[in-house]
Design a protein around this motif. Structure first.
Motif, mmCIF file in Angstrom:
data_model
loop_
_atom_site.group_PDB
_atom_site.id
_atom_site.type_symbol
_atom_site.label_atom_id
_atom_site.label_comp_id
_atom_site.label_asym_id
_atom_site.label_seq_id
_atom_site.Cartn_x
_atom_site.Cartn_y
_atom_site.Cartn_z
ATOM 1 N N TRP A 47 25.675 28.175 55.556
ATOM 2 C CA TRP A 47 25.648 26.883 56.248
ATOM 3 C C TRP A 47 25.830 27.008 57.748
ATOM 4 N N LEU A 48 26.353 28.157 58.205
ATOM 5 C CA LEU A 48 26.525 28.346 59.648
ATOM 6 C C LEU A 48 25.194 28.290 60.388
ATOM 7 N N ALA A 49 24.108 28.672 59.707
ATOM 8 C CA ALA A 49 22.794 28.685 60.354
ATOM 9 C C ALA A 49 22.343 27.283 60.753
ATOM 10 N N ASP A 50 22.976 26.237 60.210
ATOM 11 C CA ASP A 50 22.611 24.869 60.579
ATOM 12 C C ASP A 50 23.048 24.530 62.001
ATOM 13 N N HIS A 51 23.977 25.342 62.560
ATOM 14 C CA HIS A 51 24.469 25.076 63.922
ATOM 15 C C HIS A 51 23.863 26.104 64.872
ATOM 16 N N THR A 52 22.571 25.934 65.121
ATOM 17 C CA THR A 52 21.826 26.849 65.988
ATOM 18 C C THR A 52 21.530 26.148 67.300
ATOM 19 N N ILE A 53 21.912 26.775 68.400
ATOM 20 C CA ILE A 53 21.684 26.216 69.736
ATOM 21 C C ILE A 53 21.018 27.280 70.591
ATOM 22 N N GLY A 54 19.855 26.924 71.132
ATOM 23 C CA GLY A 54 19.150 27.882 71.993
ATOM 24 C C GLY A 54 18.791 29.159 71.289
ATOM 25 N N GLY A 55 18.533 29.096 69.993
ATOM 26 C CA GLY A 55 18.154 30.285 69.232
ATOM 27 C C GLY A 55 19.328 31.111 68.752
ATOM 28 N N GLY A 69 48.516 26.287 61.535
ATOM 29 C CA GLY A 69 49.712 25.470 61.673
ATOM 30 C C GLY A 69 50.358 25.181 60.331
ATOM 31 N N ASP A 70 49.550 24.936 59.302
ATOM 32 C CA ASP A 70 50.093 24.693 57.966
ATOM 33 C C ASP A 70 50.928 25.871 57.483
ATOM 34 N N GLU A 71 50.552 27.068 57.908
ATOM 35 C CA GLU A 71 51.234 28.269 57.442
ATOM 36 C C GLU A 71 52.680 28.339 57.942
ATOM 37 N N ILE A 72 52.955 27.728 59.117
ATOM 38 C CA ILE A 72 54.307 27.838 59.686
ATOM 39 C C ILE A 72 54.947 26.472 59.934
ATOM 40 N N GLY A 73 54.433 25.431 59.261
ATOM 41 C CA GLY A 73 55.075 24.135 59.314
ATOM 42 C C GLY A 73 54.706 23.258 60.486
ATOM 43 N N CYS A 74 53.645 23.575 61.184
ATOM 44 C CA CYS A 74 53.151 22.718 62.270
ATOM 45 C C CYS A 74 51.868 22.042 61.779
ATOM 46 N N ASP A 75 51.928 20.732 61.642
ATOM 47 C CA ASP A 75 50.793 20.058 61.018
ATOM 48 C C ASP A 75 49.919 19.298 62.001
ATOM 49 N N ALA A 76 50.022 19.614 63.303
ATOM 50 C CA ALA A 76 49.199 18.923 64.291
ATOM 51 C C ALA A 76 48.816 19.877 65.408
ATOM 52 N N VAL A 77 47.615 19.656 65.935
ATOM 53 C CA VAL A 77 47.138 20.397 67.103
ATOM 54 C C VAL A 77 47.322 19.503 68.321
ATOM 55 N N GLU A 78 48.212 19.881 69.220
ATOM 56 C CA GLU A 78 48.478 19.066 70.402
ATOM 57 C C GLU A 78 47.347 19.184 71.406
ATOM 58 N N GLU A 79 46.864 20.386 71.609
ATOM 59 C CA GLU A 79 45.723 20.593 72.485
ATOM 60 C C GLU A 79 45.023 21.885 72.068
ATOM 61 N N LEU A 80 43.743 21.973 72.404
ATOM 62 C CA LEU A 80 42.975 23.167 72.084
ATOM 63 C C LEU A 80 41.869 23.304 73.121
ATOM 64 N N THR A 81 41.834 24.454 73.764
ATOM 65 C CA THR A 81 40.832 24.720 74.803
ATOM 66 C C THR A 81 39.866 25.793 74.314
ATOM 67 N N LEU A 82 38.581 25.530 74.440
ATOM 68 C CA LEU A 82 37.563 26.509 74.053
ATOM 69 C C LEU A 82 37.202 27.338 75.275
ATOM 70 N N TYR A 83 37.326 28.661 75.133
ATOM 71 C CA TYR A 83 37.061 29.565 76.242
ATOM 72 C C TYR A 83 35.663 30.170 76.187
ATOM 73 N N ALA A 84 35.225 30.533 75.002
ATOM 74 C CA ALA A 84 33.928 31.200 74.868
ATOM 75 C C ALA A 84 33.356 30.898 73.492
ATOM 76 N N PRO A 85 32.040 30.781 73.394
ATOM 77 C CA PRO A 85 31.436 30.513 72.083
ATOM 78 C C PRO A 85 31.512 31.732 71.174
ATOM 79 N N LEU A 86 31.585 31.488 69.863
ATOM 80 C CA LEU A 86 31.551 32.572 68.886
ATOM 81 C C LEU A 86 30.122 32.645 68.366
ATOM 82 N N VAL A 87 29.407 33.686 68.801
ATOM 83 C CA VAL A 87 27.993 33.854 68.459
ATOM 84 C C VAL A 87 27.885 34.843 67.305
ATOM 85 N N PHE A 88 27.140 34.459 66.262
ATOM 86 C CA PHE A 88 26.990 35.327 65.107
ATOM 87 C C PHE A 88 25.770 36.230 65.263
#
Length: 329
Positions: free
Chosen positions: A226-234, A251-270
């Motif tokens: 299903w990852l192939a459905d998210h294709t951008i620029g080839g 977070g569930d693993e250590i008792g934190c059930d919320a994401v306060e903030e999340l910054t994307l630094y670089a795309p994960l290209v397959f």
């Protein structure tokens, strides 16, 4: 009468004037009733092979009783068409074919069936301003698809037609279910914990840190098609929402059930072939918050690649944050 016809046509109602000199099924028929009875008195009716529902009686009729008096009543008395149709419906009939130069009764059949909530199909045979042969063949086809047994051989008599086998072809089908990932290894026997997630395979707590945890996974276009459905620029990229999902699972693993903030630094290209190894690292507690980072590297047994950080943010317990979270890139 002319004014009435013009008014109907002005309202978009189709009007066709009938040239008959008598009003059938009225008292005007009394004048010719005896004359008609005398004209058909010599007829000898007999029982028919096909059941007949009469619009004179409104029910199943023994055709042997269709004598001169019956035909006199046919002209004089009201047409009990609705009663006859209801009798047919009660007898289990659900397909009606009007044999006429142009269908005028199919609508009445359908309305009668709708009044008693009975499923019905009403078809004609010929139609005005249409080719008779083509229209009749079309009507036969309509009857056939509604379950009527049509003897098509009669249609092709004298044409040299013959039955032929259909050509064979490969069975074709397409799956719409997501393919399952590769078989999960026994991570417990290796001292790890099962992550129980479709993107992560194992979880391990770090002994020297304050309950820090690392979750690992292995992703590829083969195991997660299903990852192939998210294709951008080839290029096939991990969706941004997937990074959020990975952080939440950590977070569930250590008792934190919320994401306060999340910054994307670089795309994960397959890569087109092969897989990538994924790690989600949760750091030590500081001021009630824990840092989280998502990393990956291309799987290569010969020359392991460097780890690349794709996202970083903060995990907290749900009651320490406002609704929602901040996602930046």
């Amino acid at each position: 009468m002319a004014g009435f016809a013009e008014a109907c046509e002005g309202d978009g109602i189709r009007v066709r004037r009938v040239s008959d000199a008598f009003a059938f099924h009225t008292s005007q028929m009394d004048a010719i009733g005896e004359e008609l009875a005398a004209a058909v008195a010599g007829l000898s009716p007999r029982a028919s092979e096909v059941p007949l529902y009469s619009t004179v009686t409104g029910e199943l009729l023994d055709t042997a009783t269709m004598d001169a008096d019956y035909w006199r009543r046919n002209l004089r008395e009201p047409v009990r068409f609705e009663a006859a149709v209801r009798a047919l419906l009660d007898a289990g009939h659900g397909l009606f074919i009007e044999v006429s130069p142009h269908p005028v009764l199919t609508g009445a059949v359908q309305q009668t069936a709708e009044a008693v909530d009975a499923p019905v199909v009403a078809l004609g045979t010929l139609r005005r301003d249409q080719d008779d042969q083509e229209r009749l063949l079309t009507s036969l086809a309509q009857a056939y698809v509604h379950g009527v047994d049509v003897d098509w051989s009669v249609w092709f008599e004298g044409l040299g037609a013959r039955r032929v086998e259909l050509p064979t072809y490969a069975f074709q089908r397409r799956r719409y279910w997501l393919e399952s990932s590769t078989q999960t290894a026994d991570v417990v026997s290796a001292g790890l914990g099962a992550a129980g997630h479709s993107l992560l395979g194992a979880a391990v707590s770090v002994a020297e840190a304050d309950a820090a945890v690392v979750l690992t996974g292995r992703l590829s276009l083969h195991t997660h098609a299903w990852l192939a459905d998210h294709t951008i620029g080839g290029s096939v990229l991990l969706p941004g929402t997937a990074f959020v999902e990975l952080a939440l699972r950590a977070g569930d693993e250590i008792g934190c059930d919320a994401v306060e903030e999340l910054t994307l630094y670089a795309p994960l290209v397959f890569p087109a072939a092969g897989a990538v190894q994924v790690q989600v690292v949760v750091g030590e507690m500081a001021d009630g918050r824990r840092p989280v980072g998502v990393y990956s590297r291309v799987e290569d047994e010969q020359s392991p690649a460097e780890w690349v950080q794709h996202a970083g943010g903060t995990l907290v317990a749900g009651d320490r944050t406002d609704p929602g979270f901040e996602l930046t890139q």
